[in-house]
Design a protein around this motif. Sequence first.
Motif, PDB file in Angstrom:
ATOM      1  N   VAL A 182      -4.788   9.759  -7.866  1.00 39.86           N
ATOM      2  CA  VAL A 182      -4.525   8.612  -6.993  1.00 39.86           C
ATOM      3  C   VAL A 182      -5.625   8.519  -5.934  1.00 39.86           C
ATOM      4  O   VAL A 182      -6.135   7.432  -5.635  1.00 39.86           O
ATOM      5  CB  VAL A 182      -3.138   8.740  -6.337  1.00 39.86           C
ATOM      6  N   ILE A 225      -7.958   5.214  -5.593  1.00 35.55           N
ATOM      7  CA  ILE A 225      -7.888   4.370  -4.400  1.00 35.55           C
ATOM      8  C   ILE A 225      -9.238   4.339  -3.698  1.00 35.55           C
ATOM      9  O   ILE A 225      -9.695   3.293  -3.210  1.00 35.55           O
ATOM     10  CB  ILE A 225      -6.797   4.885  -3.434  1.00 35.55           C
ATOM     11  N   LEU A 278      -8.580   1.755   2.970  1.00 36.20           N
ATOM     12  CA  LEU A 278      -8.327   2.455   1.702  1.00 36.20           C
ATOM     13  C   LEU A 278      -9.231   3.681   1.597  1.00 36.20           C
ATOM     14  O   LEU A 278      -8.804   4.773   1.202  1.00 36.20           O
ATOM     15  CB  LEU A 278      -8.592   1.520   0.518  1.00 36.20           C
ATOM     16  N   GLU A 283       0.121  11.990  -2.423  1.00 36.24           N
ATOM     17  CA  GLU A 283      -0.242  10.735  -3.088  1.00 36.24           C
ATOM     18  C   GLU A 283       0.786   9.635  -2.849  1.00 36.24           C
ATOM     19  O   GLU A 283       0.448   8.459  -2.745  1.00 36.24           O
ATOM     20  CB  GLU A 283      -0.453  11.001  -4.582  1.00 36.24           C
ATOM     21  N   LYS A 284       2.043  10.042  -2.740  1.00 33.51           N
ATOM     22  CA  LYS A 284       3.077   9.044  -2.426  1.00 33.51           C
ATOM     23  C   LYS A 284       2.840   8.468  -1.027  1.00 33.51           C
ATOM     24  O   LYS A 284       2.898   7.265  -0.813  1.00 33.51           O
ATOM     25  CB  LYS A 284       4.460   9.693  -2.539  1.00 33.51           C
ATOM     26  N   TRP A 285       2.540   9.367  -0.104  1.00 29.45           N
ATOM     27  CA  TRP A 285       2.188   8.926   1.251  1.00 29.45           C
ATOM     28  C   TRP A 285       1.009   7.964   1.222  1.00 29.45           C
ATOM     29  O   TRP A 285       0.987   6.960   1.924  1.00 29.45           O
ATOM     30  CB  TRP A 285       1.810  10.142   2.115  1.00 29.45           C
ATOM     31  N   TYR A 300      -0.023   5.904  -1.067  1.00 27.90           N
ATOM     32  CA  TYR A 300       0.356   4.550  -1.486  1.00 27.90           C
ATOM     33  C   TYR A 300       1.088   3.805  -0.365  1.00 27.90           C
ATOM     34  O   TYR A 300       0.868   2.611  -0.150  1.00 27.90           O
ATOM     35  CB  TYR A 300       1.245   4.606  -2.735  1.00 27.90           C
ATOM     36  N   VAL A 301       1.966   4.505   0.333  1.00 27.81           N
ATOM     37  CA  VAL A 301       2.714   3.844   1.410  1.00 27.81           C
ATOM     38  C   VAL A 301       1.760   3.391   2.520  1.00 27.81           C
ATOM     39  O   VAL A 301       1.833   2.254   3.002  1.00 27.81           O
ATOM     40  CB  VAL A 301       3.787   4.809   1.972  1.00 27.81           C
ATOM     41  N   ILE A 316      -1.591   2.782   2.429  1.00 28.64           N
ATOM     42  CA  ILE A 316      -2.499   1.684   2.089  1.00 28.64           C
ATOM     43  C   ILE A 316      -1.722   0.404   1.787  1.00 28.64           C
ATOM     44  O   ILE A 316      -2.224  -0.697   2.006  1.00 28.64           O
ATOM     45  CB  ILE A 316      -3.434   2.043   0.910  1.00 28.64           C
ATOM     46  N   GLY A 317      -0.483   0.559   1.318  1.00 18.57           N
ATOM     47  CA  GLY A 317       0.363  -0.633   1.155  1.00 18.57           C
ATOM     48  C   GLY A 317       0.576  -1.307   2.495  1.00 18.57           C
ATOM     49  O   GLY A 317       0.366  -2.515   2.653  1.00 18.57           O
TER      50      GLY A 317
END
Lengths: 446, 147
Positions: free
Chosen positions: A148, A152, A195, A217-219, A221-222, A224-225
């Motif tokens: 990820v 990214i 990003l 990696e979950k963090w 995504y949150v 950059i979302g």
Amino acid sequence: MKYQSQSVARLYFTGALTLFAAQIIFGLLGAFLYVVPTGLPDFMPFSVMRMIHTNALIVWLLMGFMGCTYFLLPEECETELHSVGLAKLQFWVFYAAALITVVGYLFGNYDGRSYLEQPIYIKVGIVLVALMFLYNCSLTLLKGRKTVISNILILGLWGVAVFFLFAFYNPANVILDKMFWWWVVHLWVEGVWELVMASILAFLMIKLTGVDREVVEKWLYVIIGLALFTGILGTGHHYYWIGTPGYWQWIGSIFSAFEILPFFAMVIFAFTMTYKRGRNHPNGAALLWSLGCAVISFFGAGVWGFLHTLAPINYYSHGTQITAAHGHLAFYGAYAMINLAMIVYAMPQLLGRKPYNQTLNMWSFWIITSGVTFMTFTLTFAGIVQTHLQRVMGMTYMDVQDQIGLFYIMRLGAGVVTAIGVILYIVSVLLPGREEEAAAVNVITD
Amino acid sequence: MAERLTKAAARNIFFGGSIFFFVIFVALVAQSVNFASQNGGNISATATSGKRIWERHACFDCHTLFGEGARFAPELGNVWLRYGGDKDPASARDALIAWIKNQPTRVEGRHQMPHFDLSDQDLNDLVDFFQYTSTINTQNWPPKISG
């Protein structure tokens, strides 16, 4: 250092630090002209000092991002870079272009718009450098493991290149000119650069804390979302007063008010990971810079941005020293510090030393951070007084400047402190520590 | 991070949401381009040439235009009105040109503007550009004529 090709990052980091030094020198000269306006020779007007100050900043940050990418990508992809030769060639083309540009500015060779003053052939050169870079990195990514973080990062870097293309669009209609100028400037620093920053921070967190990649990696995504959900329509906060429709005051105010969220998430992320860490990494300075980056970008980009982003407030504060205050702390916190964190983390490995000069480096952290923070306070106060006198009382520009001279003197002082910190940083990173001068030491690989 | 949110879900939300907001942004920008073509489209050939002079000499690296640029020198988006160009265009033009020609003042403590070697044609084009910017509807910004 696990992969031989990572060593190319050393060139980029060293080059970036020299341009960082140039940025500070010309920043000091600009700050000096605010205090002693007749103090420099005619070929060094404020405009040229500012041009070099801002351009050197942008180029060293980009060069740093490239160094970070070349260092990070092999470890993430678990493979050597596609081409080390191309990466070296790309560095020298980029560095030569930067030097030609800076020297050219001193001789009046500029043309364009703010931050995009480069002559057209330099802009074309930047595109070529970007293509070399993206070609090299994309092929590396394609042949290796896809994480990820690396996905990214490369997505963000492609975005940087794509949005730069709007630098070539300069219509006569000044409204359209300004609208699409922001497609470079805003969609860079409040869009795709976030990003890049977040993925580098995520990489550092995995390395420095040993926390599980899945969680990080979950963090990512949150974070950059949140950055793009707020940042894209947040562009509206630049469309208030440039001849665009009035509805941007609503859209810009609402969305950009939430641009603080990704930075808040980064603070929580960085500290949660540090709290959960399974090991004490020997490179404490790198962790300090990483945490500092999250905190200062939260204040500089998040809080100082929010301060003047709502349209009814911005109506009065727009284009005053408040903007300058925000710009300084935000760029330092978000983009200078992420580069400085990565450089502190990577350089000992690239130079084959232990994490060294830690105390000196941490001193440089506190000195630079104090300097830039104080600078931000002085500019904020200058901006508040300026806003009131000029935008509420209706005094003329120069009369107002005479009233806020004290703040400019303090700003110059803060700049000198910052410069001292930068010298200490460069010394601590590039020169070996005392205990290590005698013998080379084992490389810390992780 | 809540256990409910899986990595795949976070990824889908990121890509879906980003595309969603970008599409809305592009649509609004398209509408604004249309609006701007009316609001700022009446730029003459001489004002266009004046804009090129503004860019060639990096005026924005000291001045602001609609609040954008550097803050070392006054706002110029409305300088035409500040010089009374709407009431007496000839005097405003002369005064602006004379001001530019007389730089730098070398008065200690005052911000200095460099001397630019501009022809009379260039100077008039530049003033035409300022006259053009003063006609643009900027939602009543700046709040005071002082800029």
